[in-house]
Design an enzyme around this catalytic site. Sequence first.
Site, PDB file in Angstrom:
ATOM      1  N   HIS A  65       0.820  -1.215   0.000  1.00 22.84           N
ATOM      2  CA  HIS A  65       0.000   0.000   0.000  1.00 22.84           C
ATOM      3  C   HIS A  65       0.854   1.266   0.000  1.00 22.84           C
ATOM      4  CE1 HIS A  65      -3.308  -2.623   2.031  1.00 22.84           C
ATOM      5  NE2 HIS A  65      -3.398  -2.671   0.717  1.00 22.84           N
ATOM      6  N   HIS A  66       2.142   1.144  -0.359  1.00 20.77           N
ATOM      7  CA  HIS A  66       2.985   2.359  -0.319  1.00 20.77           C
ATOM      8  C   HIS A  66       2.514   3.385  -1.333  1.00 20.77           C
ATOM      9  CE1 HIS A  66       4.803   0.515  -3.831  1.00 20.77           C
ATOM     10  NE2 HIS A  66       5.460   1.640  -4.071  1.00 20.77           N
ATOM     11  N   LYS A 107      -2.898  -8.712  -6.952  1.00 20.39           N
ATOM     12  CA  LYS A 107      -3.236  -9.765  -7.914  1.00 20.39           C
ATOM     13  C   LYS A 107      -4.509 -10.452  -7.468  1.00 20.39           C
ATOM     14  CE  LYS A 107      -1.318 -11.302 -11.723  1.00 20.39           C
ATOM     15  NZ  LYS A 107      -0.536 -10.482 -12.667  1.00 20.39           N
TER      16      LYS A 107
HETATM   17  P1  NAD Z   1      -3.524 -16.181 -22.021  1.00 21.83           P
HETATM   18  O1  NAD Z   1      -4.521 -16.966 -21.268  1.00 21.83           O
HETATM   19  O2  NAD Z   1      -3.997 -15.181 -23.018  1.00 21.83           O
HETATM   20  O3  NAD Z   1      -2.477 -17.119 -22.791  1.00 21.83           O
HETATM   21  C1  NAD Z   1      -1.771 -18.172 -22.202  1.00 21.83           C
HETATM   22  C2  NAD Z   1      -1.498 -19.178 -23.307  1.00 21.83           C
HETATM   23  O4  NAD Z   1      -0.628 -20.199 -22.801  1.00 21.83           O
HETATM   24  C3  NAD Z   1      -2.770 -19.869 -23.794  1.00 21.83           C
HETATM   25  O5  NAD Z   1      -2.806 -19.818 -25.210  1.00 21.83           O
HETATM   26  C4  NAD Z   1      -2.615 -21.296 -23.266  1.00 21.83           C
HETATM   27  O6  NAD Z   1      -3.260 -22.252 -24.076  1.00 21.83           O
HETATM   28  C5  NAD Z   1      -1.110 -21.442 -23.284  1.00 21.83           C
HETATM   29  N1  NAD Z   1      -0.620 -22.534 -22.433  1.00 21.83           N
HETATM   30  C6  NAD Z   1      -1.132 -23.000 -21.267  1.00 21.83           C
HETATM   31  N2  NAD Z   1      -0.394 -24.012 -20.793  1.00 21.83           N
HETATM   32  C7  NAD Z   1       0.598 -24.212 -21.672  1.00 21.83           C
HETATM   33  C8  NAD Z   1       1.678 -25.103 -21.748  1.00 21.83           C
HETATM   34  N3  NAD Z   1       1.890 -26.008 -20.787  1.00 21.83           N
HETATM   35  N4  NAD Z   1       2.533 -25.007 -22.802  1.00 21.83           N
HETATM   36  C9  NAD Z   1       2.346 -24.089 -23.760  1.00 21.83           C
HETATM   37  N5  NAD Z   1       1.330 -23.201 -23.756  1.00 21.83           N
HETATM   38  C10 NAD Z   1       0.463 -23.256 -22.726  1.00 21.83           C
HETATM   39  O7  NAD Z   1      -2.628 -15.499 -20.892  1.00 21.83           O
HETATM   40  P2  NAD Z   1      -1.676 -14.241 -21.054  1.00 21.83           P
HETATM   41  O8  NAD Z   1      -2.425 -13.038 -20.632  1.00 21.83           O
HETATM   42  O9  NAD Z   1      -0.996 -14.288 -22.372  1.00 21.83           O
HETATM   43  O10 NAD Z   1      -0.636 -14.547 -19.874  1.00 21.83           O
HETATM   44  C11 NAD Z   1       0.444 -15.439 -20.053  1.00 21.83           C
HETATM   45  C12 NAD Z   1       1.492 -15.148 -18.985  1.00 21.83           C
HETATM   46  O11 NAD Z   1       1.889 -13.773 -19.085  1.00 21.83           O
HETATM   47  C13 NAD Z   1       1.032 -15.335 -17.542  1.00 21.83           C
HETATM   48  O12 NAD Z   1       2.127 -15.772 -16.767  1.00 21.83           O
HETATM   49  C14 NAD Z   1       0.661 -13.932 -17.104  1.00 21.83           C
HETATM   50  O13 NAD Z   1       0.753 -13.766 -15.701  1.00 21.83           O
HETATM   51  C15 NAD Z   1       1.725 -13.127 -17.825  1.00 21.83           C
HETATM   52  N6  NAD Z   1       1.392 -11.723 -18.044  1.00 21.83           N
HETATM   53  C16 NAD Z   1       0.272 -11.353 -18.712  1.00 21.83           C
HETATM   54  C17 NAD Z   1       0.015  -9.991 -18.929  1.00 21.83           C
HETATM   55  C18 NAD Z   1      -1.155  -9.514 -19.755  1.00 21.83           C
HETATM   56  O14 NAD Z   1      -1.230  -8.295 -20.030  1.00 21.83           O
HETATM   57  N7  NAD Z   1      -2.064 -10.371 -20.184  1.00 21.83           N
HETATM   58  C19 NAD Z   1       0.880  -9.021 -18.402  1.00 21.83           C
HETATM   59  C20 NAD Z   1       2.022  -9.444 -17.718  1.00 21.83           C
HETATM   60  C21 NAD Z   1       2.269 -10.796 -17.557  1.00 21.83           C
END
Ligand code: NAD
Length: 472
Positions: A65-66, A107
């Site tokens: 909460h900073h 989160k």
């Molecule tokens: P998403 O749900 O859009 O995509 C994730 C993809 O990974 C899906 O297509 C899924 O089928 C695939 N997947 C799942 N298990 C898998 C496996 N074992 N091997 C290969 N592919 C697999 O999610 P996203 O928003 O793209 O998020 C992906 C990662 O990025 C997460 O760790 C999330 O925390 C991080 N992230 C997302 C955002 C954002 O803006 N969406 C921002 C920062 C970080």
Amino acid sequence: MSQTQNGLLASVDYYFDEAARFVKLSPDLLKQVKAVNSVYRFQFPVRQRDGSIQVISAWRVQHSHHRLPVKGGIRYSPLVDEEEVMGLAALMTYKCAVVDVPFGGAKGGVQVDPHALDIDQLERITRRYTAELVKKNFIGPGVDVPAPDYGTGEREMSWIADTYAALNPGHLDAFACVTGKPTTQNGIHGRREATGRGLFFAVREACLQTADMKVLGLAPGLADKRVVVQGLGNVGYHAAKFCREGGAVIVAVAEREGAIYKPSGLDEDAVLAHRKATGSILNFPGATNIPRSLDALELDCDILIPAALENQITSENAPRIRARIILEGANGPTTPDGEAILLERNTLIIPDVYANAGGVTVSYFEWLKNLAHIKFGRLEKRNALASARRMLQAVEWASGTTFTDVQRAELMPELDEATIVNSGLEETMVSAYHELLATRDREPGIRDLRTAAFVNAIEKVGQSYLELGIFP
Ligand code: NAD
């Protein structure tokens, strides 16, 4: 290095402790920076299609909460648990600090499999989750602002905004309660692509550092670098797209059902179209199937982009990973044990806490837009074009030449929202990368970019606590 636990919070805390050794803040203040401030755990019932009731577990964690509001995505996954949400929330605090986004970290998690639910069920769950957050004041433009994460996207953000607005009638800033909304629902151009675009800016900047590339045995520049992408969701798809457009070659893509490999290069849109038509990325024309998705991480390539899940690069597979650069699109894809093995081999790890910060950066822009109630560029667009036109005319008169229409278009770019957002994102990612390099090169003990990023984050968060005057 004795870190063996693969839990995300344990990993984040481990990286924190490693970096804290290089930070000159009191132990009490470091304890406060590291502490998870609030954990809201709740269950709620949702009626299934067959009439039965499913009790769903959910969380919202506010790590720090900073700065307020706190900010962080909502994850829908059957595997999500409290420890993971706490780790992701902590990572958000440090991520925001690294890219100077003035939020604390948070989160959310909902323990469901979005692929196994229909749209009505997802809507009921999302609206009920939002109502539970409202009940405890865990959501609001000045309190806590969620965004998409694994398993959620624009559609869910739209339901959240609508539910929040319905429960807060007349609240002028209601739509600033969540980011990552569709552009038609008070979202911002460029948010959908932001995390992938940010990854591209990060790796492009890394590849421009001639001395670092020499250590890796790579030529400077992104052109012709061979890239493997794990996960073709929001982050992986856009990272692949921008890297390919920037001159790199996508040699392999891994998804849940397996991976495909094509050294001459894959087009992410064609792969997705094939998946839509056949239900799988496998058997893509001209590509070789790799039945076990995880094996794709070990392919010969220059850049590996894990963009799916955490704990993908561990002490088990790290010795076989050949990529010289790991660009962390996912949160926590590399365990500390896995990282230690890669660092021994001088692999360049561009860490999640910086690399995937493009999403929260553009979320910040969206929040600003919602609070300002005006699109970026609306006030200055015509004026900027008029002054650019006058400048070009002056150059034409002075030089006796006349610019072609193409040259004019290049010299007078439209100051639309997407252009402003993308340039703000580029500036953020490039300047933060140079802050990381400066910290890494500041002391011989800091050998890698993750430690540098955590040092920067701890110093910035610590500084804001010092300004509160609580700590000596
Ligand atoms: P998403 O749900 O859009 O995509 C994730 C993809 O990974 C899906 O297509 C899924 O089928 C695939 N997947 C799942 N298990 C898998 C496996 N074992 N091997 C290969 N592919 C697999 O999610 P996203 O928003 O793209 O998020 C992906 C990662 O990025 C997460 O760790 C999330 O925390 C991080 N992230 C997302 C955002 C954002 O803006 N969406 C921002 C920062 C970080």
